[in-house]
Design an enzyme around this catalytic site. Sequence first.
Site, PDB file in Angstrom:
ATOM      1  N   ASP A 203       0.858  -1.178   0.000  1.00 10.47           N
ATOM      2  CA  ASP A 203       0.000   0.000   0.000  1.00 10.47           C
ATOM      3  C   ASP A 203       0.901   1.238   0.000  1.00 10.47           C
ATOM      4  OD1 ASP A 203      -2.507   1.507   0.427  1.00 10.47           O
ATOM      5  OD2 ASP A 203      -1.662   1.920   2.394  1.00 10.47           O
TER       6      ASP A 203
ATOM      7  N   ASP B  35      -8.921  -0.356   2.524  1.00  6.51           N
ATOM      8  CA  ASP B  35      -8.901   0.130   1.130  1.00  6.51           C
ATOM      9  C   ASP B  35     -10.183  -0.234   0.397  1.00  6.51           C
ATOM     10  OD1 ASP B  35      -6.502   1.280   1.465  1.00  6.51           O
ATOM     11  OD2 ASP B  35      -5.384   0.078   0.023  1.00  6.51           O
TER      12      ASP B  35
ATOM     13  N   THR C  33      -3.226   5.304  -3.831  1.00  4.42           N
ATOM     14  CA  THR C  33      -2.160   6.063  -3.156  1.00  4.42           C
ATOM     15  C   THR C  33      -0.813   5.863  -3.840  1.00  4.42           C
ATOM     16  OG1 THR C  33      -1.969   4.220  -1.592  1.00  4.42           O
ATOM     17  CG2 THR C  33      -3.239   6.115  -0.876  1.00  4.42           C
ATOM     18  N   THR C  34      -0.614   4.685  -4.465  1.00  6.98           N
ATOM     19  CA  THR C  34       0.640   4.450  -5.211  1.00  6.98           C
ATOM     20  C   THR C  34       0.573   5.189  -6.542  1.00  6.98           C
ATOM     21  OG1 THR C  34       0.673   2.253  -4.209  1.00  6.98           O
ATOM     22  CG2 THR C  34       2.214   2.642  -6.000  1.00  6.98           C
TER      23      THR C  34
END
Length: 544
Positions: free
Chosen positions: A72, A411, A105-106
């Site tokens: 994550d 998530d 988020t990446t």
Amino acid sequence: MSASVMSTPRATKTTASPSNSVFKNKEKPQEVRKANIIAARAVADSIRTSLGPKGMDKMIKTSRGEVVISNDGHTILKEMALLHPVAKMLVEVSAAQDSEAGDGTTSVVILTGALLGACEKLLSMGIHPMLIAESFQNAASRCVEILDEMSVKIDLHKDKDALIRAASTSLSSKIVSQYSSILAPLSVDCVLRIASKNSENVDLKNIRLIKKVGGTIDDTAMVDGVVLTQTVVKQAGGPTRMEKARIGLVQFQISPPKPDTENNIVVNDYRQMDKILKEERAYLLNICKKIKKSKCNVLLIQKSILRDAVNELALHFLAKLKIMVIKDIEREEIEFLSRSLGCKPISDVELFTEDRLGSADLVEEIDSDGSKIVEITGIQHKEEHTTPTVSVVIRGANNMVLDETERSIHDSLCVVHCLVKKSALIAGGGAPEIETSRLLMKEARAKEGVESFVWQEFAQSLEIIPTTLAENAGLNSIKVVTELRAKHERGEKYAAISVRRSGTTSDAVQEHILQPLLVNTSAITLSAECVKSILRIDDITFSR
């Protein structure tokens, strides 16, 4: 003659000096920007390999000696020891994406890194940084419009399967991906349970995730009510199961009072000793009777630091009065329990009245996979518009698996939460990036001057997502991206990378590769804003 010849170069030297110093001043902001871009891109490159369903995991050893295994983006960046202030900005972008959309988020960090790479090219052409930043923001807002046109609108309460598919796509890149058939429907059920029909937002704080070592991830389950990790106190022989429960949440101690300072009381007469014990007994009995008088039959007692929250004599009295006792409730849990159970925290025994109690059909201690938990079900709220709360008991073999499962469930909950905020799905697998890149390239050719260059670079930067997805899946990225471009040119706007097929697919929607629209729009907007902030910096100074 020779003197005049000698004086000429000296004169030219003095006139050249001020202009040279001005040139040096111009050079410094360029160097600062270059250093900032290098620092930010280094961070983006470090997590690039963890994007997508075949992305790698990172093992992080924290300063406290704990080990975290995750892919994550936000978790990795949060634990990284970053020193450069601009590198820390990327952590903040990732945190902003996490709070806004919960997923992607990446992607947002990789996209920011690619846009900064484009900025480096444009700055070397001599284009002013503010022109680049503004054009990037215009291009980002155009991207949002294109993505909106590409999206598929859904009805939350009718298209439950679409929600499950979106949650499964989010889980596909996690360590627990093989359990997505259990965790995706569980996440959807949790969010739909706390979302009212017309709500445009959901507070994920109403979903409580509880980790318990033992069993496997298969045993993870949702409880429509409240789950406590604390166990029922059984020393005095009190009840462990209570139907038609009236629950009191107390923040005072049911034990004899102690002096504030470390004082010793010396008793040398047994009659005085007897009197002290009698007083203690009367004091505790009085508290227990007041609790019973309010018709309370389940007592949740907050943890106490100064003295025992409840002593053995008090437990004996409460057991005789058939009152179930659960002690060591943490201070952080008080707000959630108060909201969930509909009871008000009681700080003094004088305030212990019936109207401050919560009601539930059943409070029971359950033995599950070798560890005990307390389940409170059938909670009755006094107020009609109270939002219900749910608990999820996460099971796993060890703490590392539990932590990663918790992050993965968070998530997938965020994905469903995004769809409550904006009920639209978009194809995944790099399809939206290729489509927006193609359309921006077309529009860039129609633009004039500097903006045309900037839009072209922005369009090319968007291709970093499909390129990285292909690389991480072990595919030939150049071949895959070229193939996708050709398909999109032919009008196949949902053509995307399919890891299952080890290549491309003509329709990601049919393959169920779906994600919320908000994840993509938020990532592009936040990336453009972050790049603008970095480009505006022309010097770094350190305060004392």
